[in-house]
Design a protein around this motif. Structure first.
Motif, short mmCIF file in Angstrom:
data_model
loop_
_atom_site.label_atom_id
_atom_site.label_comp_id
_atom_site.label_asym_id
_atom_site.label_seq_id
_atom_site.Cartn_x
_atom_site.Cartn_y
_atom_site.Cartn_z
N ASP A 101 0.87 -1.17 0.15
CA ASP A 101 0.05 -0.07 -0.13
C ASP A 101 0.85 1.38 -0.08
OD1 ASP A 101 -2.44 -1.50 0.03
OD2 ASP A 101 -2.43 -1.48 2.32
N MET A 102 2.07 1.07 0.14
CA MET A 102 3.08 2.18 0.35
C MET A 102 3.52 2.90 -1.13
SD MET A 102 6.32 2.56 2.89
CE MET A 102 5.24 2.52 4.26
N THR A 103 3.82 3.94 -1.07
CA THR A 103 4.20 4.69 -2.30
C THR A 103 5.72 4.99 -2.13
OG1 THR A 103 4.05 7.00 -1.45
CG2 THR A 103 2.17 5.96 -2.61
N TRP A 104 6.52 5.30 -3.34
CA TRP A 104 7.82 5.48 -3.08
C TRP A 104 8.07 6.75 -2.43
CZ3 TRP A 104 12.49 3.92 -2.11
CH2 TRP A 104 13.32 4.75 -2.29
N THR A 105 7.33 7.81 -2.48
CA THR A 105 7.39 8.92 -1.69
C THR A 105 7.20 8.69 -0.24
OG1 THR A 105 6.16 10.21 -3.61
CG2 THR A 105 6.19 11.28 -1.45
N GLU A 106 6.44 7.62 0.16
CA GLU A 106 6.23 7.47 1.63
C GLU A 106 7.62 6.79 2.06
OE1 GLU A 106 1.47 7.36 2.32
OE2 GLU A 106 2.64 5.47 1.51
N LEU A 107 8.08 5.64 1.24
CA LEU A 107 9.45 5.11 1.69
C LEU A 107 10.60 5.71 1.63
CD1 LEU A 107 10.41 2.60 3.09
CD2 LEU A 107 10.46 1.47 0.89
N GLY A 108 10.78 6.23 0.49
CA GLY A 108 11.78 7.06 0.18
C GLY A 108 11.93 8.27 0.89
N GLY A 109 10.79 9.13 0.97
CA GLY A 109 10.77 10.26 1.77
C GLY A 109 11.12 10.03 3.42
N LYS A 110 10.81 8.94 3.79
CA LYS A 110 11.33 8.45 5.18
C LYS A 110 12.79 8.13 5.23
CE LYS A 110 11.48 7.68 9.61
NZ LYS A 110 11.75 8.64 10.64
N GLY A 142 14.68 -1.02 17.32
CA GLY A 142 14.54 -2.68 17.30
C GLY A 142 14.24 -3.07 15.81
N LEU A 143 12.95 -2.27 15.47
CA LEU A 143 12.28 -2.59 14.19
C LEU A 143 13.10 -2.62 13.04
CD1 LEU A 143 9.48 -0.01 14.75
CD2 LEU A 143 9.29 -2.77 14.75
N SER A 144 14.53 -2.12 13.11
CA SER A 144 15.34 -2.41 12.04
C SER A 144 16.02 -3.62 11.90
CB SER A 144 16.57 -1.24 12.44
OG SER A 144 17.29 -1.67 13.26
N ARG A 145 15.98 -4.59 13.09
CA ARG A 145 16.41 -5.69 13.05
C ARG A 145 15.22 -6.96 13.03
NH1 ARG A 145 21.83 -6.33 15.25
NH2 ARG A 145 22.85 -4.35 15.88
N LEU A 154 9.74 3.17 9.00
CA LEU A 154 10.69 3.38 10.07
C LEU A 154 11.68 2.54 10.19
CD1 LEU A 154 11.14 4.90 12.45
CD2 LEU A 154 9.59 3.57 13.63
N GLY A 155 11.48 0.94 10.02
CA GLY A 155 12.49 0.23 10.35
C GLY A 155 13.59 0.22 9.13
N THR A 156 13.45 0.31 8.04
CA THR A 156 14.14 0.50 6.79
C THR A 156 15.04 1.83 7.06
OG1 THR A 156 12.69 -0.71 5.45
CG2 THR A 156 14.68 0.58 4.29
#
Length: 248
Positions: A101-110, A142-145, A154-156
């Motif tokens: 459901d995520m856009t690149w703007t949302e993931l890449g923006g974070k 801890g979400l990064s692992r 957030l985790g990425t």
């Protein structure tokens, strides 16, 4: 560290940042309480510190903006002579949803916000640290692992921040500057905790050997360890503050 040391905590008006500001002040540091929007809350943290006999100042800045950070650091320089300890805690906004459901703007923006903020604020404080050492502490997760549904952005982004910290630790070590990461698991009494419903909360507590979620003060104590002299020969490390939920 003595009272001559100055600590800048980004995003320090509430939660982990506020707890860290109070603890570092209690341990003798002069504290800069950075905030973006919450002026009253930041000034409340400063008032608490001063009431307890410490020294603190509240400074507004969006840590993603180089010009704003430069003005903040100039202010600190003029008042106290530079930053010796950076605690980069400020949390930039992120989407909570599945990858599908995520856009690149949302993931890449974070990703961009997370790394840009760390880049900008670290660049700004390094000149004062260079030559006589310093401490840089980043707040990860801890979400990064250990992934959790809906938390891919957030985790990425925080995983990228942790690797960024390792590269800085390698480069800045010869200058006596240490760079470490504190990775909390779920923390009660924070903005992030509001996205965890009661059922999820019970599951998380049940999966935690120490029988409760972390509190801001638990995380602040780990940060204070890295900010002090007891961790002088530790750099490029990550401290998991999760009550045993995940063991690395």
């Amino acid at each position: 560290m003595t009272g001559e040391k100055v600590a800048l905590i980004t995003g320090a008006s509430s939660g982990i940042g506020a707890a860290t500001a109070r603890l570092l002040a209690e341990r003798g540091m002069r504290v800069v309480v950075n905030y973006l929007h919450s002026k009253d809350a930041a000034e409340g943290v400063v008032a608490d510190i001063e009431k307890a006999g410490g020294q603190a100042m509240a400074v507004q800045a969006d840590v993603r903006e180089a010009d704003a950070v430069r003005v903040m650091i100039d202010n600190v320089d003029a008042t106290w002579g530079g930053v010796d300890v950076l605690v980069h805690n400020a949390l930039t906004p992120y989407a909570i949803k599945s990858f599908q459901d995520m856009t690149w703007t949302e993931l890449g923006g974070k990703l961009d916000d997370e790394l840009k903020a760390a880049f900008v604020v670290t660049k700004a404080v390094l000149p004062h640290m260079t030559g006589h050492g310093g401490r840089v502490i980043y707040l990860g997760t801890g979400l990064s692992r250990r992934p959790r549904e809906g938390m891919i952005a957030l985790g990425t982004a925080k995983a990228a921040l942790t690797q960024f910290a390792r590269y800085l630790a390698q480069e800045l070590g010869p200058q006596g500057i240490t760079v470490n990461v504190v990775e909390p698991g779920p923390v009660a009494e924070t903005r992030i905790s509001s996205v965890i419903d009661e059922e999820q909360n019970h599951r998380l507590v049940a999966a935690t050997p120490l029988g409760r979620l972390a509190r801001p003060a638990d995380v602040a104590r780990a940060v204070a360890f890295y900010a002090g002299e007891d961790s002088a020969f530790m750099t490029g490390t990550t401290a998991a503050v999760n009550g045993g939920t995940a063991m690395y």
